[in-house]
Write a protein that holds these residues in place. Structure first.
Motif, PDB file in Angstrom:
ATOM      1  N   ALA A  80       0.714  -1.438  -0.020  1.00 11.34           N
ATOM      2  CA  ALA A  80      -0.119   0.144  -0.197  1.00 11.34           C
ATOM      3  C   ALA A  80       0.997   1.248  -0.034  1.00 11.34           C
ATOM      4  CB  ALA A  80      -0.917   0.165   1.212  1.00 11.34           C
ATOM      5  N   THR A  81       0.196   2.340  -0.218  1.00  9.13           N
ATOM      6  CA  THR A  81       0.789   3.506   0.072  1.00  9.13           C
ATOM      7  C   THR A  81       0.060   4.341   1.050  1.00  9.13           C
ATOM      8  OG1 THR A  81       0.948   4.107  -2.709  1.00  9.13           O
ATOM      9  CG2 THR A  81       1.017   5.999  -1.248  1.00  9.13           C
ATOM     10  N   ARG A  92       2.371  17.641  13.792  1.00 10.53           N
ATOM     11  CA  ARG A  92       2.104  16.540  14.635  1.00 10.53           C
ATOM     12  C   ARG A  92       1.334  15.414  13.844  1.00 10.53           C
ATOM     13  NH1 ARG A  92       1.228  20.440  18.491  1.00 10.53           N
ATOM     14  NH2 ARG A  92      -0.615  20.698  17.799  1.00 10.53           N
ATOM     15  N   PRO A  93       1.391  14.293  13.548  1.00 13.12           N
ATOM     16  CA  PRO A  93       0.728  13.399  12.843  1.00 13.12           C
ATOM     17  C   PRO A  93      -0.509  13.213  13.500  1.00 13.12           C
ATOM     18  CG  PRO A  93       2.266  12.259  14.134  1.00 13.12           C
ATOM     19  CD  PRO A  93       2.736  13.458  14.355  1.00 13.12           C
ATOM     20  N   VAL A  94      -1.854  13.319  12.932  1.00 11.78           N
ATOM     21  CA  VAL A  94      -3.038  13.202  13.402  1.00 11.78           C
ATOM     22  C   VAL A  94      -4.128  12.361  12.620  1.00 11.78           C
ATOM     23  CG1 VAL A  94      -3.026  15.872  14.263  1.00 11.78           C
ATOM     24  CG2 VAL A  94      -3.996  15.277  12.089  1.00 11.78           C
ATOM     25  N   ALA A  95      -3.660  12.103  11.626  1.00 14.11           N
ATOM     26  CA  ALA A  95      -4.831  11.110  10.818  1.00 14.11           C
ATOM     27  C   ALA A  95      -3.994  10.341   9.883  1.00 14.11           C
ATOM     28  CB  ALA A  95      -6.112  11.960  10.144  1.00 14.11           C
ATOM     29  N   THR A  96      -4.396   9.000   9.327  1.00  8.57           N
ATOM     30  CA  THR A  96      -3.561   8.363   8.513  1.00  8.57           C
ATOM     31  C   THR A  96      -4.811   7.470   7.466  1.00  8.57           C
ATOM     32  OG1 THR A  96      -1.953   6.767   8.346  1.00  8.57           O
ATOM     33  CG2 THR A  96      -3.407   6.355  10.030  1.00  8.57           C
ATOM     34  N   ALA A  97      -4.288   7.037   6.514  1.00  8.46           N
ATOM     35  CA  ALA A  97      -5.147   6.015   5.789  1.00  8.46           C
ATOM     36  C   ALA A  97      -4.111   5.344   4.734  1.00  8.46           C
ATOM     37  CB  ALA A  97      -6.128   6.690   4.913  1.00  8.46           C
ATOM     38  N   ARG A  98      -4.462   4.158   4.098  1.00  9.98           N
ATOM     39  CA  ARG A  98      -3.624   3.273   3.165  1.00  9.98           C
ATOM     40  C   ARG A  98      -4.519   3.403   2.045  1.00  9.98           C
ATOM     41  NH1 ARG A  98      -2.546  -2.793   5.409  1.00  9.98           N
ATOM     42  NH2 ARG A  98      -4.608  -3.639   4.747  1.00  9.98           N
ATOM     43  N   ALA A  99      -3.798   3.309   0.784  1.00 17.25           N
ATOM     44  CA  ALA A  99      -4.584   2.837  -0.694  1.00 17.25           C
ATOM     45  C   ALA A  99      -3.724   1.822  -1.268  1.00 17.25           C
ATOM     46  CB  ALA A  99      -4.739   4.159  -1.180  1.00 17.25           C
ATOM     47  N   THR A 100      -4.583   1.132  -1.863  1.00 17.20           N
ATOM     48  CA  THR A 100      -3.839   0.013  -2.954  1.00 17.20           C
ATOM     49  C   THR A 100      -4.721  -0.160  -4.047  1.00 17.20           C
ATOM     50  OG1 THR A 100      -3.611  -1.276  -0.748  1.00 17.20           O
ATOM     51  CG2 THR A 100      -3.195  -2.528  -3.005  1.00 17.20           C
ATOM     52  N   LEU A 151      -8.446  12.221   2.932  1.00 19.14           N
ATOM     53  CA  LEU A 151      -9.037  11.347   2.100  1.00 19.14           C
ATOM     54  C   LEU A 151      -9.191  12.239   0.561  1.00 19.14           C
ATOM     55  CD1 LEU A 151     -11.994  10.177   4.200  1.00 19.14           C
ATOM     56  CD2 LEU A 151     -10.247   8.655   2.896  1.00 19.14           C
ATOM     57  N   GLU A 152      -9.463  13.540   0.669  1.00 15.67           N
ATOM     58  CA  GLU A 152      -9.342  14.419  -0.470  1.00 15.67           C
ATOM     59  C   GLU A 152      -8.004  14.259  -1.228  1.00 15.67           C
ATOM     60  OE1 GLU A 152     -10.726  18.151   1.199  1.00 15.67           O
ATOM     61  OE2 GLU A 152     -12.655  17.630   0.607  1.00 15.67           O
ATOM     62  N   ALA A 153      -6.844  14.288  -0.346  1.00 18.05           N
ATOM     63  CA  ALA A 153      -5.365  14.145  -0.757  1.00 18.05           C
ATOM     64  C   ALA A 153      -5.461  12.937  -1.620  1.00 18.05           C
ATOM     65  CB  ALA A 153      -4.414  14.372   0.295  1.00 18.05           C
ATOM     66  N   ILE A 154      -5.953  11.802  -1.194  1.00 25.81           N
ATOM     67  CA  ILE A 154      -5.954  10.362  -1.684  1.00 25.81           C
ATOM     68  C   ILE A 154      -6.574  10.495  -3.265  1.00 25.81           C
ATOM     69  CG2 ILE A 154      -6.676   7.879  -1.678  1.00 25.81           C
ATOM     70  CD1 ILE A 154      -6.009   8.412   1.399  1.00 25.81           C
ATOM     71  N   ASP A 178      -4.988  12.431  -5.721  1.00 24.67           N
ATOM     72  CA  ASP A 178      -3.427  11.947  -5.906  1.00 24.67           C
ATOM     73  C   ASP A 178      -3.014  11.648  -7.347  1.00 24.67           C
ATOM     74  OD1 ASP A 178      -0.924  10.854  -6.000  1.00 24.67           O
ATOM     75  OD2 ASP A 178      -1.159  10.121  -3.886  1.00 24.67           O
ATOM     76  N   PRO A 179      -2.244  12.332  -8.151  1.00 22.50           N
ATOM     77  CA  PRO A 179      -2.099  11.946  -9.567  1.00 22.50           C
ATOM     78  C   PRO A 179      -1.660  10.762  -9.653  1.00 22.50           C
ATOM     79  CG  PRO A 179      -0.780  13.813  -8.674  1.00 22.50           C
ATOM     80  CD  PRO A 179      -1.253  13.441  -7.591  1.00 22.50           C
ATOM     81  N   LYS A 180      -1.159   9.854  -8.703  1.00 18.01           N
ATOM     82  CA  LYS A 180      -0.789   8.284  -8.586  1.00 18.01           C
ATOM     83  C   LYS A 180      -1.914   7.551  -9.446  1.00 18.01           C
ATOM     84  CE  LYS A 180       0.356   4.512  -5.698  1.00 18.01           C
ATOM     85  NZ  LYS A 180       1.610   4.291  -5.453  1.00 18.01           N
ATOM     86  N   TYR A 181      -3.300   8.027  -9.034  1.00 17.34           N
ATOM     87  CA  TYR A 181      -4.598   7.385  -9.425  1.00 17.34           C
ATOM     88  C   TYR A 181      -5.095   8.074 -10.466  1.00 17.34           C
ATOM     89  CZ  TYR A 181      -3.373   5.776  -4.608  1.00 17.34           C
ATOM     90  OH  TYR A 181      -2.614   5.404  -3.436  1.00 17.34           O
ATOM     91  N   LYS A 182      -4.707   8.951 -11.306  1.00 18.05           N
ATOM     92  CA  LYS A 182      -4.892   9.223 -12.545  1.00 18.05           C
ATOM     93  C   LYS A 182      -5.465   7.965 -13.494  1.00 18.05           C
ATOM     94  CE  LYS A 182      -3.954  12.536 -16.236  1.00 18.05           C
ATOM     95  NZ  LYS A 182      -5.289  12.959 -16.582  1.00 18.05           N
TER      96      LYS A 182
END
Length: 144
Positions: free
Chosen positions: A44-45, A54-62, A89-92, A95-99
Motif C-alpha cells: 500500500a501507499t 504532529r501526525p493526526v490522521a492516516t489511511a492507506r490505499a492500494t 481522503l481528498e488528498a488520496i 493523488d496524481p498516482k491514481y489518474k
C-alpha cells in the motif's frame, strides 16, 4: 492548513501511520494487533495528515482490479471532527498516482459513514461485521 505526506516505504511517515493505527484501532477499539498489521502494508501507499508537524490522521490505499481500495482510515481521538480525515481522503482522491482510476472503494465503520458521504461515496450492499465492528461497503466513481 493540514500537510499530507505519503510513502510506500517503511520510513518515518509509515511509523507515524503505524502509531496512529495502534492508538485508534488496537488500544481504543480493541482490535487484535495481528489483524490490524496483517502483512499487507508493504503493498500500500500510506498517507499521514500532519497538523503543525504532529501526525493526526492516516489511511492507506492500494490499487486493485476493482479500483483504488482505501483502508485503515484513522484519526487520533483529540483531533476528530476537525476535518483532518476529510482533507486526508481528498488528498488520496486527488493523488496524481491514481489518474485514470475511475473507482474508489472502502469498508467504512458504520459510525464514519457520514464522513464518506460528504466526499461522494455511496453505500452498497448490506452492513457486515468485521473485527467485531459494524461496517458498510462504500464506493465512489469518478470520471477522468
Amino acid at each position: 492548513m493540514v500537510e499530507v505526506k505519503k510513502t510506500n516505504q517503511f520510513n518515518r511517515v509509515y511509523q507515524d501511520a503505524q502509531a496512529i493505527r495502534k492508538s485508534v484501532f488496537v488500544k481504543e477499539q480493541g482490535i487484535d494487533e495481528t489483524l490490524e498489521f496483517d502483512g499487507t502494508d508493504g503493498d500500500a501507499t500510506h498517507y499521514v495528515a500532519y497538523d503543525q508537524h504532529r501526525p493526526v490522521a492516516t489511511a492507506r490505499a492500494t490499487v486493485t482490479g476493482e479500483g483504488v481500495h482505501i483502508q485503515r482510515v484513522a484519526t487520533l481521538k483529540m483531533y476528530r471532527h476537525k476535518g483532518f480525515a476529510k482533507q486526508l481522503l481528498e488528498a488520496i482522491l486527488n493523488d496524481p498516482k491514481y489518474k485514470g482510476e475511475t473507482n474508489f472503494y472502502l469498508g467504512a465503520q458504520e459510525t464514519a459513514k457520514g464522513l464518506y458521504e460528504t466526499l461522494g461515496f455511496k453505500q452498497y450492499g448490506d452492513p457486515f461485521m468485521e473485527v467485531g465492528i459494524k461496517h458498510v461497503n462504500m464506493k465512489k466513481s469518478v470520471r477522468n
